[in-house]
Structures are given as C-alpha cells and as structure tokens.
Design a protein around this motif. Structure first.
Motif, mmCIF file in Angstrom:
data_model
loop_
_atom_site.group_PDB
_atom_site.id
_atom_site.type_symbol
_atom_site.label_atom_id
_atom_site.label_comp_id
_atom_site.label_asym_id
_atom_site.label_seq_id
_atom_site.Cartn_x
_atom_site.Cartn_y
_atom_site.Cartn_z
ATOM 1 N N LEU A 76 0.870 4.744 1.176
ATOM 2 C CA LEU A 76 -0.392 4.010 1.054
ATOM 3 C C LEU A 76 -0.171 2.511 1.228
ATOM 4 C CD1 LEU A 76 -2.454 5.718 -1.810
ATOM 5 C CD2 LEU A 76 -3.173 5.337 0.554
ATOM 6 N N LEU A 77 0.903 2.011 0.665
ATOM 7 C CA LEU A 77 1.172 0.579 0.775
ATOM 8 C C LEU A 77 1.487 0.156 2.205
ATOM 9 C CD1 LEU A 77 3.218 -0.055 -2.488
ATOM 10 C CD2 LEU A 77 0.893 -0.792 -1.963
ATOM 11 N N GLU A 78 1.875 1.109 3.041
ATOM 12 C CA GLU A 78 2.061 0.804 4.458
ATOM 13 C C GLU A 78 0.720 0.686 5.174
ATOM 14 O OE1 GLU A 78 4.659 3.550 6.350
ATOM 15 O OE2 GLU A 78 6.383 3.103 5.060
ATOM 16 N N GLN A 79 -0.348 1.116 4.504
ATOM 17 C CA GLN A 79 -1.687 1.069 5.100
ATOM 18 C C GLN A 79 -2.516 -0.075 4.506
ATOM 19 O OE1 GLN A 79 -1.658 3.149 7.560
ATOM 20 N NE2 GLN A 79 0.287 3.943 6.740
ATOM 21 N N ARG A 80 -1.882 -1.227 4.316
ATOM 22 C CA ARG A 80 -2.585 -2.356 3.709
ATOM 23 C C ARG A 80 -3.839 -2.741 4.488
ATOM 24 N NH1 ARG A 80 -0.419 -5.749 -0.072
ATOM 25 N NH2 ARG A 80 1.557 -5.064 -0.991
ATOM 26 N N ASP A 81 -3.753 -2.677 5.791
ATOM 27 C CA ASP A 81 -4.907 -3.069 6.595
ATOM 28 C C ASP A 81 -6.083 -2.121 6.363
ATOM 29 O OD1 ASP A 81 -3.533 -5.195 7.624
ATOM 30 O OD2 ASP A 81 -2.993 -4.215 9.504
ATOM 31 N N LEU A 82 -5.800 -0.813 6.244
ATOM 32 C CA LEU A 82 -6.869 0.152 5.986
ATOM 33 C C LEU A 82 -7.486 -0.071 4.614
ATOM 34 C CD1 LEU A 82 -5.417 3.511 7.392
ATOM 35 C CD2 LEU A 82 -7.221 2.097 8.375
ATOM 36 N N LEU A 83 -6.655 -0.314 3.615
ATOM 37 C CA LEU A 83 -7.176 -0.559 2.271
ATOM 38 C C LEU A 83 -7.966 -1.865 2.227
ATOM 39 C CD1 LEU A 83 -4.074 0.551 0.178
ATOM 40 C CD2 LEU A 83 -6.284 1.715 0.309
ATOM 41 N N ARG A 84 -7.489 -2.864 2.938
ATOM 42 C CA ARG A 84 -8.220 -4.133 2.971
ATOM 43 C C ARG A 84 -9.583 -3.949 3.648
ATOM 44 N NH1 ARG A 84 -4.507 -6.778 4.737
ATOM 45 N NH2 ARG A 84 -3.796 -7.743 2.799
ATOM 46 N N GLU A 85 -9.632 -3.119 4.673
ATOM 47 C CA GLU A 85 -10.906 -2.842 5.335
ATOM 48 C C GLU A 85 -11.902 -2.224 4.364
ATOM 49 O OE1 GLU A 85 -10.408 -0.476 8.808
ATOM 50 O OE2 GLU A 85 -9.076 -1.901 9.800
ATOM 51 N N LEU A 86 -11.425 -1.371 3.470
ATOM 52 C CA LEU A 86 -12.318 -0.744 2.482
ATOM 53 C C LEU A 86 -12.917 -1.793 1.561
ATOM 54 C CD1 LEU A 86 -10.197 2.383 1.485
ATOM 55 C CD2 LEU A 86 -12.258 2.364 2.901
ATOM 56 N N ILE A 87 -12.083 -2.725 1.104
ATOM 57 C CA ILE A 87 -12.566 -3.773 0.208
ATOM 58 C C ILE A 87 -13.534 -4.702 0.929
ATOM 59 C CG2 ILE A 87 -11.882 -5.760 -1.194
ATOM 60 C CD1 ILE A 87 -9.208 -4.400 -1.653
ATOM 61 N N GLU A 88 -13.255 -4.968 2.194
ATOM 62 C CA GLU A 88 -14.036 -5.957 2.944
ATOM 63 C C GLU A 88 -15.123 -5.327 3.802
ATOM 64 O OE1 GLU A 88 -11.149 -8.226 5.082
ATOM 65 O OE2 GLU A 88 -10.246 -9.075 3.264
ATOM 66 N N ASP A 89 -15.437 -4.078 3.539
ATOM 67 C CA ASP A 89 -16.452 -3.364 4.317
ATOM 68 C C ASP A 89 -17.845 -3.828 3.902
ATOM 69 O OD1 ASP A 89 -18.053 -1.644 5.699
ATOM 70 O OD2 ASP A 89 -17.343 0.183 4.716
ATOM 71 N N VAL A 90 -18.552 -4.499 4.803
ATOM 72 C CA VAL A 90 -19.899 -4.972 4.495
ATOM 73 C C VAL A 90 -20.973 -4.032 5.050
ATOM 74 C CG1 VAL A 90 -19.233 -7.399 4.373
ATOM 75 C CG2 VAL A 90 -19.969 -6.440 6.556
ATOM 76 N N TYR A 91 -20.558 -2.880 5.548
ATOM 77 C CA TYR A 91 -21.524 -1.946 6.121
ATOM 78 C C TYR A 91 -21.861 -0.796 5.186
ATOM 79 C CZ TYR A 91 -20.306 -4.525 10.314
ATOM 80 O OH TYR A 91 -20.096 -5.542 11.218
ATOM 81 N N SER A 92 -20.943 -0.427 4.306
ATOM 82 C CA SER A 92 -21.207 0.663 3.375
ATOM 83 C C SER A 92 -22.125 0.177 2.257
ATOM 84 C CB SER A 92 -19.895 1.174 2.777
ATOM 85 O OG SER A 92 -19.211 0.119 2.111
ATOM 86 N N VAL A 93 -23.021 1.057 1.815
ATOM 87 C CA VAL A 93 -23.959 0.718 0.751
ATOM 88 C C VAL A 93 -24.008 1.856 -0.249
ATOM 89 C CG1 VAL A 93 -25.380 -0.762 2.204
ATOM 90 C CG2 VAL A 93 -25.935 1.668 2.021
ATOM 91 N N SER A 94 -24.507 1.564 -1.442
ATOM 92 C CA SER A 94 -24.653 2.588 -2.461
ATOM 93 C C SER A 94 -25.887 3.430 -2.176
ATOM 94 C CB SER A 94 -24.785 1.936 -3.842
ATOM 95 O OG SER A 94 -25.969 1.158 -3.902
ATOM 96 N N GLY A 95 -26.020 4.534 -2.926
ATOM 97 C CA GLY A 95 -27.152 5.429 -2.710
ATOM 98 C C GLY A 95 -28.494 4.755 -2.943
ATOM 99 N N ASP A 96 -28.592 3.942 -4.001
ATOM 100 C CA ASP A 96 -29.853 3.266 -4.303
ATOM 101 C C ASP A 96 -30.221 2.268 -3.211
ATOM 102 O OD1 ASP A 96 -29.976 4.705 -6.634
ATOM 103 O OD2 ASP A 96 -29.144 3.109 -7.881
ATOM 104 N N THR A 97 -29.236 1.560 -2.707
ATOM 105 C CA THR A 97 -29.494 0.597 -1.645
ATOM 106 C C THR A 97 -29.880 1.307 -0.352
ATOM 107 O OG1 THR A 97 -27.851 -0.869 -2.653
ATOM 108 C CG2 THR A 97 -28.543 -1.375 -0.410
ATOM 109 N N ALA A 98 -29.241 2.448 -0.091
ATOM 110 C CA ALA A 98 -29.583 3.226 1.099
ATOM 111 C C ALA A 98 -31.034 3.689 1.036
ATOM 112 C CB ALA A 98 -28.640 4.423 1.226
ATOM 113 N N ALA A 99 -31.506 4.013 -0.177
ATOM 114 C CA ALA A 99 -32.898 4.451 -0.337
ATOM 115 C C ALA A 99 -33.859 3.325 0.024
ATOM 116 C CB ALA A 99 -33.131 4.921 -1.768
#
Length: 398
Positions: free
Chosen positions: A211-234
């Motif tokens: 997992l630590l070799e996938q720092r870029d993937l984990l950073r993308e998760l933290i910095e993802d501005v496209y994903s939203v919660s269920g309430d926001t999606a509603a």
C-alpha cells in the motif's frame, strides 16, 4: 468451497504486486462489461468464470486494498475518504484549540506536524481489513470506520505541551509582569514504527508495504474533489430542470468540497482542484478573528470557498471577489428577492459577515445553502438560517 475460495482470495489479495494494485480500481469498473461478455459466450464455464470474478473482486474489496474503492459509495451515512480525513482533522484542531485558548499567552509556538496521512491510511487499512480476527472492510467510510480511523491517527500522533512562566520584576511604581509562553510539540509515528506497535504479522506487513508503494493512489483518494456523499448526491439529483450550465457547474463545484475542507480564517485558495496545503498545520495570520495567532489545519474561510468555487467552475478564468472578501463578492452581485432565488445565487449574513451559495431546495421547498462555516469547521449544507440577504452574481448570463 465458496468460503474457502473467498478466504484464499483474501490472502492472495494481501500479496498483490504493485502492478496488480494499480489495476484494482479498473477491475471494479470492468466487471459489468466482463459479465456481459461472459454471458454472451454461453457454455458450462460461464457460471464458474462469473463466480470466480465475483469472488476475486469481493476478496479485493474485503482486503486492505479495498480502501482504493472508498470514494465509490453513495450510500446514506457513507462519506468520501477526504471527508473522513477532514473529520479527524476537526478533532485534531479541537485539541489544539483547547490548549491554545486555555489561557492568555504572550506567545504560542508549535513544533512538528501530525502523522503523514498517506501512512495513516495505509496502517488503518491493514489494521482493520487485514486483521486475523474481526476484520472489517475499508471500502466504505461510515461512522464506525471513521472512529477506527481516528483511533489509528491518535496512535500515530501525540500532542504534548508545556507553559513557560517568566516573572519580570518591576521597579519603583512598576509592579512588574508575568510572561506566559505556550510550547506545543506534535510527535508523529511512522508506518514502519506501527508494524511493531500493532504487532502486524507477515501478511499484514507485506500488505502495508504494498500500500505504501501506492502513495499516489492514496493521495488521489484524499484529494478527490469529484466524489460526494449520499446526501450531497441527492441535492445534485434534485437540481431543477432547465438550470443554466453555469449555475449547475457552480453548485456541483461547491458540493465537491462538502465535508472535506476545514475552516481557516483568511484561508484563500485560487488553485484548480485540490489545494495541497489543505490539512497542513499553519498559523492563522489574518487579523479580526479569535483564532488569529493560533495554529490549526489549513483550509478556507467562507469567501475563500466561494472564490474557489467560481475559480474552478470557470477553469481559472473568474474570481468573483476579485481578491476581496464577502463584501467585495457582494459588490459584484445584484440584490434580488428570496422568491427569485436560484441555485448558484449568493446569500449573506448581516454586514456581509458570512457568505454562502444557494444549492437548491429540500423536500419542503426550503432553500439549501452550501457554505464553509466556522461553527461546523467544514464546508456544509444547511438551511438559510442566519442569512438575511440574497444576491445574483453578475457573472451569470441569465
């Protein structure tokens, strides 16, 4: 047989190589098309191939690598990973605030930073999903997972403090004075140290290293501005038909930060997408707030949030406040009545002390406002309570 296959798949997923880890997200996206192709092929092998595909994906999701799927859910009560991180940062900020406001200090000094969030997430995923007993997937971030994430964060982050008291003697009519200086030290543990702290076994250590070799993937998760919660999606699903593209883009952009960015007095961010400074411990330097001079995770204030939204919606071409705060933003708008409110309009507190963006309406027809609020220490969606005026940005063509 199914149970044994699933357990075997889970063990195998812990030993995924780097190339396989990078392909994990693509597996989930390709399952639907793969199933369609398999079914069209026919024959007795169809069910077996389909079954093995499902088992493989389920095993990956149940493993520590399931964290790579953590921004995909839109279920109620589930939030993107970046929002979970912001919740932990909120608690981190609360502890710092308590120390810094316990007394009137002549100076405050903070040394150190919280644990590296990439390493915290990797350790969390392995500890929770890679455990031999009572393992739980980390593919969804609900209240239980966030509580576990907080526990790992605080196992990796320690805050200590001391108060230096210096008595300055007076002379003559001068009684002298007492100087009080606060020193806060933040100490972080590394993922390497947590292998021993948590007594990780060989499989857990292997998974953590992968997992630590996938720092870029984990950073993308933290910095993802496209994903939203269920309430926001509603809220986004309920946007009115015929809404102009500019307005819809403003609302969608505003929703992209809900729950993800902590409040920071004077915090501005004219960058496209995620600001790498968000979450970093910084001193509040802007005058005019009770938090001025204290240290807290960097974020944005109310007008900074609105500026970021219009800047990103326009691809970097427009700053609604032209560098000013809420008052400046108001000056580039035209006042309208509440009855004429549309998503994307701006709302203000008295004397422009706070600003938000109209997001839409709830099931009762009441306005919903998206704003970065100090009281919530985050970007939130609330009713219009406290907002007393509404204006239309002249940015809109209609």
């Amino acid at each position: 047989m199914l149970q044994e296959s699933a357990q075997s798949g889970r063990r195998a997923s812990k030993r995924l190589g780097s190339a396989a880890v990078q392909a994990v997200k693509e597996i989930g996206k390709g399952v639907a098309s793969a199933v369609s192709s398999i079914l069209s092929a026919g024959g007795g092998a169809v069910v077996l191939v389909l079954l093995m595909t499902v088992i493989l994906v389920a095993a990956i999701v149940a493993s520590p690598f399931g964290i790579l799927f953590s921004n995909e859910s839109r279920e109620a009560g589930v939030v993107p990973l970046s929002a979970a991180v912001a919740q932990v940062n909120y608690e981190f900020n609360e502890r710092l605030e308590t120390l810094q406001t316990a007394d009137d200090y002549d100076s405050i000094s903070v040394d150190g930073q919280a644990a590296d969030w990439i390493e915290v997430l990797a350790v969390f995923a392995v500890k929770v999903a890679g455990a031999d007993v009572d393992a739980t997937d980390v593919a969804t971030m609900d209240a239980d997972r966030i509580a576990r994430l907080k526990a790992v964060f605080w196992d990796m982050t320690t805050i200590t403090h001391r108060v230096e008291i210096i008595h300055h003697p007076g002379s003559g009519d001068d009684d002298g004075w007492t100087e009080r200086n606060l020193y806060i030290t933040i100490t972080a543990k590394t993922a390497e140290e947590m292998k021993t702290e948590y007594h990780f076994n060989r499989n857990q250590i292997a998974a953590l290293d992968e997992l630590l070799e996938q720092r870029d993937l984990l950073r993308e998760l933290i910095e993802d501005v496209y994903s939203v919660s269920g309430d926001t999606a509603a809220l986004l699903r309920d946007l009115p038909e015929g809404l102009s593209p500019e307005r819809e883009a403003v609302v969608r952009t505003a929703c992209s930060l809900v729950g993800k960015v902590n409040y920071f007095w004077g915090g501005k961010s004219l960058v496209i997408g995620w600001d790498a400074r968000w979450g970093e411990l910084r001193q509040v330097t802007a005058a005019g707030s009770s938090t001025t001079g204290t240290y807290r995770p960097y974020g944005t204030d109310c007008s900074g949030f609105v500026d970021w939204v219009f800047y990103n919606q326009s691809g970097g071409g427009y700053v609604i406040g032209h560098g000013g705060g809420a008052t400046a933003q108001h000056s580039y708008c035209t006042d309208i009545s509440w009855a004429d409110a549309q998503p994307g309009d701006l709302v203000f507190y008295p004397d422009n002390s706070h600003v938000g963006i109209v997001g839409g309406r709830d099931a009762n027809g009441e306005l919903l406002i998206i704003h970065c609020a100090s009281g919530y220490n985050n970007v939130v969606i609330t009713g219009k309570e406290g907002f007393t005026s509404i204006s239309r940005p002249r940015y809109y063509t209609i």
